[in-house]
Design an enzyme around this catalytic site. Sequence first.
Site, PDB file in Angstrom:
ATOM      1  N   TYR A 135       0.819  -1.212   0.000  1.00  0.00           N
ATOM      2  CA  TYR A 135       0.000   0.000   0.000  1.00  0.00           C
ATOM      3  C   TYR A 135       0.858   1.269   0.000  1.00  0.00           C
ATOM      4  O   TYR A 135       0.444   2.308  -0.501  1.00  0.00           O
ATOM      5  CB  TYR A 135      -0.897   0.043   1.244  1.00  0.00           C
ATOM      6  N   ASP A 218      -3.195 -18.080   0.282  1.00  0.00           N
ATOM      7  CA  ASP A 218      -4.154 -18.740  -0.618  1.00  0.00           C
ATOM      8  C   ASP A 218      -4.904 -19.832   0.138  1.00  0.00           C
ATOM      9  O   ASP A 218      -6.127 -19.975   0.030  1.00  0.00           O
ATOM     10  CB  ASP A 218      -3.464 -19.270  -1.886  1.00  0.00           C
ATOM     11  N   ASP A 242      -6.609  -6.826   3.935  1.00  0.00           N
ATOM     12  CA  ASP A 242      -7.703  -6.151   3.224  1.00  0.00           C
ATOM     13  C   ASP A 242      -8.614  -7.187   2.579  1.00  0.00           C
ATOM     14  O   ASP A 242      -9.837  -7.147   2.721  1.00  0.00           O
ATOM     15  CB  ASP A 242      -7.111  -5.218   2.153  1.00  0.00           C
TER      16      ASP A 242
HETATM   17  C1  IPM Z   1     -10.589  -1.018   3.681  1.00  0.00           C
HETATM   18  C2  IPM Z   1     -10.783  -0.392   2.327  1.00  0.00           C
HETATM   19  C3  IPM Z   1      -9.612   0.541   2.040  1.00  0.00           C
HETATM   20  C4  IPM Z   1      -8.352  -0.288   2.030  1.00  0.00           C
HETATM   21  C5  IPM Z   1      -9.755   1.379   0.740  1.00  0.00           C
HETATM   22  C6  IPM Z   1     -11.053   2.150   0.707  1.00  0.00           C
HETATM   23  C7  IPM Z   1      -8.594   2.293   0.552  1.00  0.00           C
HETATM   24  O1  IPM Z   1     -10.912  -1.384   1.363  1.00  0.00           O
HETATM   25  O2  IPM Z   1     -10.539  -0.260   4.679  1.00  0.00           O
HETATM   26  O3  IPM Z   1     -10.510  -2.243   3.763  1.00  0.00           O
HETATM   27  O4  IPM Z   1      -7.983  -0.847   0.985  1.00  0.00           O
HETATM   28  O5  IPM Z   1      -7.732  -0.391   3.069  1.00  0.00           O
HETATM   29 MG    MG Z   2     -11.021  -3.337   2.126  1.00  0.00          MG
END
Ligand code: IPM
Ligand code: MG
Length: 352
Positions: A135, A218, A242
């Site tokens: 990220y 996975d 995520d």
């Molecule tokens: C989450 C969301 C966010 C992320 C997005 C909106 C940037 O999917 O909080 O899980 O990817 O972290």
């Molecule tokens: Mg998310």
Amino acid sequence: MKIAILPGDGIGPEITKQAVDVLKALNVATELVEAPIGGAGYEKFGDPLPDSTLDLAIKSDAILLGAVGDWKFDALPRDKRPEQGLLRIRKGLNLFANLRPAILYPELVGASSLKSEIVSNLDIMIVRELTGDIYFGQPRGIHTNENGEREGINTMRYSESEIKRIAHVAFHIAMKRSKKLCSIDKANVLETTELWRQIMIDLSKEYPEVELTHMYVDNAAMQLIKNPKQFDVLVTGNIFGDILSDEASMLTGSIGMLPSASLDSNNKGMYEPSHGSAPDIAGKNIANPLATILSLAMMFRYTFNDEKNAKKIEAAVKKALSRGFRTADIYSAGDKKVSCSEMGEAVIASLN
Ligand code: IPM
Ligand code: MG
């Protein structure tokens, strides 16, 4: 206690309002200050995280956030898009520990896409690292490479200290629960997560009571569907967390049920539902406010150290469900179908 209220975009404002109403009904002395973030920040100040909003968040004890994002902002340059507001506030406040509990309320067994015996009584905690990984890793971007074609680059990277601090959080949580911790990685392919696994193993010596296991991501994605109750606490990096937390949310009937806490090392936190801004249903008063209301409960638990009010909110949610109230996402024939605001009112009516 000062709480920053950041409603954001899409259904954000309507779900946040329900949580704020629950908070007001608790009669706890708090100062609430609202500010725009995401697309709302861009529209008001030309920035998805306006300085004034970041400043407010820094000065607050806790932050309640709705959701960010709307398709109408998709054509903007990346640094102006709503999601950047969320990523920058997480990074700016050092909110590295994201807790996403996936709990199936017995009333919602039928709303889960899995058979009831697979999911009944499910209660797992996903600990997601939130300020590192692919990220935020550099280098990143879209470039023209030496062959003259475009190439996209993102970098998965974790430093030892970043892994250690999230590991400690996860071990502590495991100590308070069943003392089982499963670390999710892709150590068979990715060096970043090979280091992750080594550090988890090293630190586990400081927590001899915790049984640490490892699973490739996975396989974890499969096991979450096959036999989710084998898990208690999961710890993983930003991108895997995520994805797996969205997957886990469906075990609980709806992503509209999954709260989250994002904490720094002093337990200052930002509280938000794990779901997105759902622009397709925004303004229709049909969204499920329970994930946001349950996030408020987490605020009491983790930042205010007030287990009593945390439990009170959670019990009220449970009571509203057992009284048959359901928003559209968790509705099935025979239930009382309610709007977003009616669900908020049902929770308030169930507080005592
Ligand atoms: C989450 C969301 C966010 C992320 C997005 C909106 C940037 O999917 O909080 O899980 O990817 O972290
Ligand atoms: Mg998310």
